[in-house]
Design a protein around this motif. Sequence first.
Motif, mmCIF file in Angstrom:
data_model
loop_
_atom_site.group_PDB
_atom_site.id
_atom_site.type_symbol
_atom_site.label_atom_id
_atom_site.label_comp_id
_atom_site.label_asym_id
_atom_site.label_seq_id
_atom_site.Cartn_x
_atom_site.Cartn_y
_atom_site.Cartn_z
ATOM 1 N N LEU A 53 0.821 -1.216 0.000
ATOM 2 C CA LEU A 53 0.000 0.000 0.000
ATOM 3 C C LEU A 53 0.853 1.263 0.000
ATOM 4 O O LEU A 53 0.645 2.179 -0.804
ATOM 5 C CB LEU A 53 -0.914 0.013 1.233
ATOM 6 N N PHE A 54 1.814 1.323 0.916
ATOM 7 C CA PHE A 54 2.639 2.525 1.028
ATOM 8 C C PHE A 54 3.496 2.729 -0.221
ATOM 9 O O PHE A 54 3.688 3.875 -0.666
ATOM 10 C CB PHE A 54 3.516 2.456 2.275
ATOM 11 N N LEU A 55 3.976 1.658 -0.809
ATOM 12 C CA LEU A 55 4.777 1.792 -2.032
ATOM 13 C C LEU A 55 3.914 2.266 -3.198
ATOM 14 O O LEU A 55 4.356 3.107 -3.997
ATOM 15 C CB LEU A 55 5.446 0.463 -2.371
ATOM 16 N N LEU A 56 2.703 1.752 -3.314
ATOM 17 C CA LEU A 56 1.795 2.245 -4.361
ATOM 18 C C LEU A 56 1.567 3.742 -4.200
ATOM 19 O O LEU A 56 1.550 4.490 -5.189
ATOM 20 C CB LEU A 56 0.462 1.493 -4.296
ATOM 21 N N ASN A 57 1.414 4.164 -2.961
ATOM 22 C CA ASN A 57 1.222 5.597 -2.706
ATOM 23 C C ASN A 57 2.452 6.415 -3.053
ATOM 24 O O ASN A 57 2.351 7.602 -3.377
ATOM 25 C CB ASN A 57 0.853 5.809 -1.237
ATOM 26 N N HIS A 58 3.635 5.784 -3.004
ATOM 27 C CA HIS A 58 4.888 6.449 -3.365
ATOM 28 C C HIS A 58 5.222 6.323 -4.856
ATOM 29 O O HIS A 58 6.284 6.774 -5.286
ATOM 30 C CB HIS A 58 6.050 5.861 -2.558
ATOM 31 N N GLY A 59 4.347 5.684 -5.612
ATOM 32 C CA GLY A 59 4.589 5.569 -7.054
ATOM 33 C C GLY A 59 5.387 4.340 -7.453
ATOM 34 O O GLY A 59 6.023 4.332 -8.511
ATOM 35 N N ILE A 60 5.352 3.287 -6.622
ATOM 36 C CA ILE A 60 6.071 2.051 -6.916
ATOM 37 C C ILE A 60 5.090 0.879 -6.841
ATOM 38 O O ILE A 60 4.445 0.660 -5.812
ATOM 39 C CB ILE A 60 7.226 1.815 -5.915
ATOM 40 N N GLU A 61 4.968 0.149 -7.933
ATOM 41 C CA GLU A 61 4.128 -1.049 -7.966
ATOM 42 C C GLU A 61 5.046 -2.259 -7.820
ATOM 43 O O GLU A 61 5.840 -2.551 -8.710
ATOM 44 C CB GLU A 61 3.344 -1.116 -9.274
ATOM 45 N N ALA A 62 4.923 -2.943 -6.705
ATOM 46 C CA ALA A 62 5.862 -4.010 -6.377
ATOM 47 C C ALA A 62 5.262 -5.394 -6.589
ATOM 48 O O ALA A 62 4.077 -5.627 -6.345
ATOM 49 C CB ALA A 62 6.332 -3.870 -4.930
ATOM 50 N N GLU A 63 6.118 -6.297 -7.037
ATOM 51 C CA GLU A 63 5.826 -7.723 -7.067
ATOM 52 C C GLU A 63 6.691 -8.359 -5.981
ATOM 53 O O GLU A 63 7.882 -8.049 -5.883
ATOM 54 C CB GLU A 63 6.158 -8.311 -8.439
ATOM 55 N N PHE A 64 6.095 -9.240 -5.177
ATOM 56 C CA PHE A 64 6.787 -9.748 -4.002
ATOM 57 C C PHE A 64 7.056 -11.246 -4.088
ATOM 58 O O PHE A 64 6.244 -12.020 -4.589
ATOM 59 C CB PHE A 64 5.967 -9.485 -2.736
ATOM 60 N N TYR A 65 8.212 -11.619 -3.572
ATOM 61 C CA TYR A 65 8.533 -13.006 -3.251
ATOM 62 C C TYR A 65 8.685 -13.074 -1.746
ATOM 63 O O TYR A 65 9.376 -12.243 -1.147
ATOM 64 C CB TYR A 65 9.834 -13.452 -3.924
ATOM 65 N N GLN A 66 8.045 -14.066 -1.104
ATOM 66 C CA GLN A 66 8.199 -14.253 0.337
ATOM 67 C C GLN A 66 8.732 -15.645 0.617
ATOM 68 O O GLN A 66 8.229 -16.632 0.089
ATOM 69 C CB GLN A 66 6.858 -14.098 1.055
ATOM 70 N N SER A 67 9.739 -15.706 1.474
ATOM 71 C CA SER A 67 10.245 -17.009 1.882
ATOM 72 C C SER A 67 9.220 -17.690 2.777
ATOM 73 O O SER A 67 8.334 -17.045 3.348
ATOM 74 C CB SER A 67 11.572 -16.850 2.625
#
Length: 319
Positions: A53-67
């Motif tokens: 959410l916070f990254l989208l608000n900062h203009g970054i669309e993230a794709e995540f990998y979680q261990s």
Amino acid sequence: MKELEYPFDSQYIIKKRKSLKKALMADGSKRLKKKIAVFGGSTTNDIVVYLDLFLLNHGIEAEFYQSEYAQYWQDAMFPSQELLDFAPDIVFIHTTNRNITSYPTVRDSKETVREMLNAEYRKFEQMWEKISQTYHCPIIQNNFEMPFFRLMGNKDCSDCHGRVNYLTRLNEKFYEYAEKTEGFYINDINYISASFGLKEWSNPSYWNMYKYAMCVDAIPEFSFNLANIVKSVFGKNKKALALDLDNTLWGGVVGDDGVDGIQIGQETGVSQSYYEFQTYIRSLKDLGIVLTVCSKNDHENAIAGLNHPEGALKPDDCA
């Protein structure tokens, strides 16, 4: 989005996270697309939710990998093909004091404690070097929050057998590595947990039930701080600060109260508060932040004769 700007309501964000994301994704903004690998020493699902959410608000669309749960070391040292193919743009290592493998006991000699500390640090350094060699990307590493109990009371911070002392020394080793290593960043959960309230942050019930290293209410604060590091890595920091003058840089309104009615200096509790805020703003300027004012009007002429205390912000600092 104002709901995600600091200071925010964590409870509101927790309740409205799905609708907030839907609104962000529908706003038509053009965003950077980045891949973030999260190596967790505890449960990370909710951290990723709010970080997103916070990254989208900062203009970054993230794709995540979680261990998988507590598999941060394995993912770092023995990456799967899936992780290698993911090719992260940044790696975040979410470890906390829950992941310390051994603590000193009162029976240990100082040399034993020193060896234990060095061995714990070397494990992390080895992991960072492996990640750097494999992905050639920035690394974000949590430091360690203080323990939620002090077995030795006040002596826990000064005696080498104390956990507070041990974690503090381990943190210092992390800082030394960060100072000499480009592309390595510390996520300062030691400060965040203290600011939030260590007693609430470290509530053991969340670890016992969900393997969360912090309470649920603290996760938005944690993710916001983490998002600030990520956005700085990818050049999304803001470098200007716009301020009003009346009732912001000083108390009162020049046009209504006159020069003599302005609360400034250190003579009263109210003026001291404004002075401390001015000192903080001046420090931002020293960091290269551009300071400007929303509307000068006749303010500069009105305050030209004010006797500003040493170190306080002056009108020309805000030009």
